[in-house]
Design a protein around this motif. Structure first.
Motif, PDB file in Angstrom:
ATOM      1  N   MET A   2       0.848  -1.197   0.000  1.00  0.00           N
ATOM      2  CA  MET A   2       0.000   0.000   0.000  1.00  0.00           C
ATOM      3  C   MET A   2       0.886   1.250   0.000  1.00  0.00           C
ATOM      4  O   MET A   2       0.659   2.201  -0.761  1.00  0.00           O
ATOM      5  CB  MET A   2      -0.911   0.028   1.238  1.00  0.00           C
ATOM      6  N   ALA A   3       1.912   1.228   0.878  1.00  0.00           N
ATOM      7  CA  ALA A   3       2.778   2.402   1.012  1.00  0.00           C
ATOM      8  C   ALA A   3       3.588   2.623  -0.266  1.00  0.00           C
ATOM      9  O   ALA A   3       3.662   3.749  -0.782  1.00  0.00           O
ATOM     10  CB  ALA A   3       3.709   2.220   2.218  1.00  0.00           C
ATOM     11  N   ALA A   4       4.168   1.544  -0.800  1.00  0.00           N
ATOM     12  CA  ALA A   4       5.058   1.687  -1.960  1.00  0.00           C
ATOM     13  C   ALA A   4       4.295   2.172  -3.187  1.00  0.00           C
ATOM     14  O   ALA A   4       4.837   2.899  -4.014  1.00  0.00           O
ATOM     15  CB  ALA A   4       5.748   0.349  -2.252  1.00  0.00           C
ATOM     16  N   ARG A   5       3.032   1.766  -3.327  1.00  0.00           N
ATOM     17  CA  ARG A   5       2.293   2.075  -4.542  1.00  0.00           C
ATOM     18  C   ARG A   5       1.346   3.261  -4.352  1.00  0.00           C
ATOM     19  O   ARG A   5       0.698   3.688  -5.302  1.00  0.00           O
ATOM     20  CB  ARG A   5       1.469   0.857  -4.960  1.00  0.00           C
ATOM     21  N   GLY A   6       1.234   3.731  -3.113  1.00  0.00           N
ATOM     22  CA  GLY A   6       0.299   4.824  -2.863  1.00  0.00           C
ATOM     23  C   GLY A   6      -1.149   4.392  -2.960  1.00  0.00           C
ATOM     24  O   GLY A   6      -2.034   5.212  -3.205  1.00  0.00           O
ATOM     25  N   TRP A   7      -1.407   3.072  -2.749  1.00  0.00           N
ATOM     26  CA  TRP A   7      -2.789   2.596  -2.745  1.00  0.00           C
ATOM     27  C   TRP A   7      -3.407   2.852  -1.382  1.00  0.00           C
ATOM     28  O   TRP A   7      -2.710   2.927  -0.369  1.00  0.00           O
ATOM     29  CB  TRP A   7      -2.857   1.097  -3.049  1.00  0.00           C
TER      30      TRP A   7
END
Lengths: 226, 226
Positions: free
Chosen positions: B155-160
């Motif tokens: 979630m953090a890495a992809r901005g989801w």
């Protein structure tokens, strides 16, 4: 069959066939009751046909006559128990006043009994005993269908709004109940801890129409924070 | 232990202790591999210690030396399998480009193997064998913790944006995987049908930031609905 000698009802062949059927149903039910108690206490492997017969005041041959095998009796007792608990849970939940209390009552009733754990054992059995699967399959289908029917009826009667489509809600309820029960065995969770975990995983199921409730309470004296 | 006669490394006591440990780990691992294959094919009751030893080219006494009982070996093999599958599922899912594909890849990988079914049998065992519960308990905790770590990192890495808090998401994923797997045994569902049911029950897990994607495309020509 008795000879139709006298004119009293007990010698009427139709009547005695009916009496035999009733006696058969009663014996079947008594055997299921006894089996359910013993299996839930000790598990499949630790209970014998002789134990169940003794507890039901019956002969072992009556068990094999009605159920054929111990495993088939185990599965039938587990399926009967979980359907009974599901219906009791719906009744209990139907008395609650808010969607939150409704869901909590369902979860507490379902996980507060041994019935899901017993049913989980029956489901596991079917992995290696496909001959026992049909009754379990029909039971899962009934849990889904009766859950859907009850849930949809509550939503309609109370004007609540389900967050998910009601069928997905009903199916998800049972998948999570089964998953949480099985995890609970391994984690040594209490019934209360399992219920709390299930409520967490379910999240909010439905919403009451806030505006309607507010109108009734607030009346003419509506303040902004209501 | 060998006498430290010559000056070569194999006669160094420290080295030979290390070699023994390595050989022990390799034998343990070989026994787990053989047990996993046989147990998944035939189930606990239909596999003997002698079968596993023969399949691993080992002696039955080596199994009792490393694992003590067949049931303990069953549980350890099942726990190892499900953790392995969970990690492989995270790797596969990590290559997907949208939240929908990410969830679908996780579900397909987890339910496409026998590992959850095997683990479900191990969990069921612990209901009657509390001595086997601690390893299963730690495994459930690791599935939750590693699921949370991987999901939160994605979630953090992809901005989801996760719809539920990530810990509830990870725990719910596993409870539903377990529930759907067990239902699937009884319903005779294929792996694909179980995966479809699980996706239905999970619903959407996360959203990609639509506005960010749109901004990149739209550039200076941003419209008010962004």
């Amino acid at each position: 069959m008795k000879s139709p000698a006298a004119n009293d009802r007990s010698s009427d062949p139709k009547h005695s066939a009916r009496a035999t059927r009733t006696a058969g149903r009663q014996m079947r039910s008594r055997l299921l009751d006894a089996a359910s108690i013993l299996f839930k206490q000790r598990g499949l492997a630790a209970v014998s046909i002789a134990d169940i017969a003794a507890s039901a005041d019956a002969f072992p041959s009556q068990i094999t006559y009605y159920f054929r095998t111990k495993e088939a009796l185990f599965v039938e007792a587990a399926c009967r128990d979980v359907l009974y608990v599901a219906r009791a849970a719906e009744e209990h939940a139907g008395k609650q006043l808010s969607p939150q209390d409704y869901t909590r009552a369902l979860v507490d009733s379902v996980l507060g009994s041994d019935a899901v754990g017993f049913f989980v054992e029956a489901m596991t059995l079917t992995r290696r005993r496909q001959d026992l699967a049909p009754l379990v399959e029909r039971t899962v289908e009934r849990l889904h269908a009766e859950g859907l029917r009850a849930y949809a009826a509550e939503m309609a009667a109370r004007g609540w709004h389900s967050r998910l489509d009601p069928e997905t809600s009903a199916r998800r309820f049972w998948a999570i109940a089964i998953g949480v029960t099985l995890e609970g065995h391994a984690m040594g969770r209490s019934a209360d801890a399992s219920a709390a975990e299930m409520l967490r995983l379910l999240g909010p199921q439905a919403d009451a129409p806030a505006s309607a409730a507010r109108l009734r309470v607030v009346g003419a004296d509506a303040s902004p924070q209501d």
